[in-house]
Design a protein around this motif. Structure first.
Motif, mmCIF file in Angstrom:
data_model
loop_
_atom_site.group_PDB
_atom_site.id
_atom_site.type_symbol
_atom_site.label_atom_id
_atom_site.label_comp_id
_atom_site.label_asym_id
_atom_site.label_seq_id
_atom_site.Cartn_x
_atom_site.Cartn_y
_atom_site.Cartn_z
ATOM 1 N N ASN A 179 -4.716 -4.718 6.779
ATOM 2 C CA ASN A 179 -5.820 -4.933 5.823
ATOM 3 C C ASN A 179 -6.991 -4.319 6.157
ATOM 4 O O ASN A 179 -7.038 -3.740 7.240
ATOM 5 C CB ASN A 179 -5.883 -6.653 5.754
ATOM 6 N N HIS A 180 -7.932 -4.454 5.520
ATOM 7 C CA HIS A 180 -9.137 -3.855 5.732
ATOM 8 C C HIS A 180 -9.916 -4.133 6.839
ATOM 9 O O HIS A 180 -10.589 -3.312 7.741
ATOM 10 C CB HIS A 180 -10.249 -3.828 4.610
ATOM 11 N N THR A 183 -8.021 -2.319 9.879
ATOM 12 C CA THR A 183 -8.181 -0.932 9.568
ATOM 13 C C THR A 183 -9.570 -0.622 10.228
ATOM 14 O O THR A 183 -9.431 0.254 11.375
ATOM 15 C CB THR A 183 -8.201 -0.439 8.488
ATOM 16 N N TYR A 184 -10.551 -1.203 10.054
ATOM 17 C CA TYR A 184 -11.865 -1.094 10.775
ATOM 18 C C TYR A 184 -11.824 -1.404 12.116
ATOM 19 O O TYR A 184 -12.406 -0.489 13.011
ATOM 20 C CB TYR A 184 -12.813 -1.866 9.973
ATOM 21 N N LEU A 209 -3.553 -2.337 -0.638
ATOM 22 C CA LEU A 209 -4.717 -2.306 0.273
ATOM 23 C C LEU A 209 -5.159 -0.972 0.603
ATOM 24 O O LEU A 209 -6.064 -0.745 1.474
ATOM 25 C CB LEU A 209 -4.702 -3.242 1.219
ATOM 26 N N ALA A 212 -8.893 0.120 0.116
ATOM 27 C CA ALA A 212 -9.704 -0.586 0.801
ATOM 28 C C ALA A 212 -9.788 -0.213 2.261
ATOM 29 O O ALA A 212 -10.624 -0.127 3.105
ATOM 30 C CB ALA A 212 -9.256 -2.192 0.570
ATOM 31 N N ASN A 213 -8.228 0.122 2.779
ATOM 32 C CA ASN A 213 -8.286 0.480 4.029
ATOM 33 C C ASN A 213 -8.879 1.896 4.495
ATOM 34 O O ASN A 213 -9.412 2.117 5.322
ATOM 35 C CB ASN A 213 -6.640 0.585 4.505
ATOM 36 N N TYR A 215 -11.590 2.879 2.844
ATOM 37 C CA TYR A 215 -13.083 2.454 3.027
ATOM 38 C C TYR A 215 -13.254 2.030 4.467
ATOM 39 O O TYR A 215 -14.317 2.421 5.074
ATOM 40 C CB TYR A 215 -13.094 1.488 1.928
ATOM 41 N N SER A 216 -12.473 1.157 4.836
ATOM 42 C CA SER A 216 -12.695 0.766 6.208
ATOM 43 C C SER A 216 -12.595 1.835 7.361
ATOM 44 O O SER A 216 -13.423 1.731 8.483
ATOM 45 C CB SER A 216 -11.818 -0.427 6.637
#
Length: 503
Positions: A179-180, A183-184, A209, A212-213, A215-216
């Protein structure tokens, strides 16, 4: 910050179930990616897969050498001594993306080796690659599970390889599990722990996801992102290039080399080559994503573009459209009429709006090109004359033989007849039709798309809707036909097209 894109449509994207590109298609996609879209790097094949994979890779690499792209074309290879390297070198490749194990489970259970043994094998391949003049990037396969379950193993791998001549360390969410937030966290640990190394993030979309991942990952400082065109890829696919563009340019305001104007056109070509349809609501490249349906939205657009955002269709070689149906208001219809150069007074507009809503309630598709016919019907005038009529036609099909069509058509009251063969009944019909048009030196459009909708349930007598997309000059439009016979439905759509261009 500059974000670099490595597109893997030709390697990971071809792992989509049922997708297999020909040599010519692969070469064209490679050219489109590098020359039209301006992606930074492409991954085109897996070493040792098949003779066909080798021939396609060699064709692309021969072309890349002629255009000085050879360092931007990469091939997936394996920790197998010189075997993958020799395959790549023979094809003309200059970069190997070396598939290593990014989780302890993969290392000990799939390879049946200890981390130190795997590291020694990787170093051996890197040494051979240097001797052969081949650059190396490293994939840490199953890295996401490695970070969840065996982080010390992941760090051991990086520490053991950071002094080697490795260009980029590539971090794949191989099974699309992250999930994001994860990942971050995991990407930040890689960047903070090894600030001098270059990292790529490779997202799969199993939980929807992937975007979104990405993005992170960028938020965590990752500068390289892997994509595919149209989100092609194994299982639920990879993160689409189209989605990444919006994130990088509009949310982070980072530098990106991509030519946005070419995105839609290239995506449609890959749709055709792959046979995998782009969902109509796919961001940036879907058919309906720049279409306003609600009448209040169209009204707002008339009043200082109140319903616009940064994703302007013109950025991507497209234009905003206004749907016609039960949600339409006068503003939607007015926008479409402006495109056609038609003006109606208030009472006429009211009647036409009522008819469009009525058709929408019946689930009938209404397009901009239908409006002149609706106006003609509602206002009871003869603005659209049926100048072209089918008098008769005969279609023949036989096993092992080309289909044959004989067509009798009336144009402005005069009859014409032709016979032609083709690959199927509709192709034969069109060949006979164009023979007539060629003899009269009349222009006609190019068929660019052909879609058939058959209702579920298995009824052989059910109505079939055929929607055909045509292009004449710079204008593209659609016509549809409805019949229990698919070919007849296509012929109805074709006759409607002929009268449109005649009018």
């Amino acid at each position: 910050m500059k974000i670099t894109i490595m597109d893997t449509t030709l390697r990971d994207g071809e792992q989509t179930s049922g997708v297999s590109f020909s040599e010519a298609e692969k070469l064209n996609i490679a050219r489109l990616l590098l020359e039209e879209l301006k992606v930074d790097r492409i991954e085109i094949a897996s070493a040792r897969v098949s003779e066909g994979e080798y021939k396609a890779a060699k064709k692309i690499l021969d072309w890349s050498h002629q255009h000085a792209y050879q360092d931007r074309v990469e091939i997936l290879g394996f920790v197998d001594g010189k075997t993958s390297l020799e395959w790549i070198q023979k094809a003309g490749g200059k970069v190997i993306n070396l598939l290593c194990k990014g989780s302890l489970k993969h290392c000990t259970q799939q390879l049946r080796k200890q981390p130190e043994e795997h590291l020694a094998d990787i170093r051996e391949v890197v040494k051979y690659a240097e001797e052969m003049g081949i650059g190396v990037n490293v994939y840490l396969e199953d890295w996401s599970n490695g970070m969840r379950d065996s982080q010390e193993y992941v760090f051991q791998m990086i520490r053991g390889l950071q002094a080697e001549k490795i260009g980029r360390f590539m971090l794949p969410d191989t099974l699309g599990i992250l999930n994001h937030d994860e990942t971050y966290e995991y990407c930040k640990k890689m960047k903070d722990g090894f600030p001098d190394l270059k990292f790529d993030f490779h997202a799969h979309n199993d939980y929807d996801l992937a975007t979104a991942n990405v993005y992170s990952a960028i938020k965590a400082g990752i500068s390289g992102i892997h994509t595919t065109l149209n989100g092609l890829g194994e299982r639920a696919g990879n993160v689409p290039l189209s989605s990444v563009i919006g994130i990088v340019k509009d949310h982070f305001h980072h530098e990106l080399s991509i030519n946005e104007q070419k995105l839609y056109a290239v995506s449609k070509i890959v749709e055709s080559f792959s046979g995998v349809r782009i969902p109509a609501n796919k961001p940036l490249i879907g058919e309906f994503v720049f279409t306003q349906t609600s009448g209040i939205h169209a009204d707002g657009d008339n009043k200082d573009n109140l319903y616009y955002n940064d994703l302007m269709p013109e950025r991507f070689g497209r234009k905003r459209e206004y749907a016609l149906g039960k949600m339409s208001g006068k503003a939607n219809i007015k926008k479409n009429l402006e495109e056609l150069g038609i003006e109606l007074d208030a009472e006429e507009m009211k009647k036409v709006t009522s008819r469009v809503i009525e058709l929408g309630d019946k689930k009938e598709m209404v397009t901009q090109d239908d409006l002149p016919y609706i106006i003609s019907d509602v206002l009871k005038n003869d603005t659209i004359e049926q100048k072209i009529k089918i008098k008769n036609y005969a279609l023949q099909v036989a096993e092992g033989l080309r289909s044959v069509a004989t067509l009798s058509i009336e144009i402005d009251g005069k009859s014409y007849e032709e016979t032609a063969s083709g690959d199927g009944q509709y192709d034969a019909f069109m060949n006979a039709l164009w023979k007539i048009y060629d003899s009269l030196e009349k222009p006609y459009p190019k068929l660019t798309d052909y879609a058939v909708s058959i209702p579920p349930g298995g009824r052989t007598d059910a109505l079939v809707e055929t929607v055909i997309t045509w292009k004449i000059g710079y204008r593209e439009f659609k016509t549809r036909g409805l019949d229990s016979d698919q070919t007849v439905a296509a012929i109805k759509a074709t006759i409607k097209m002929l009268n449109m261009i005649e009018d």
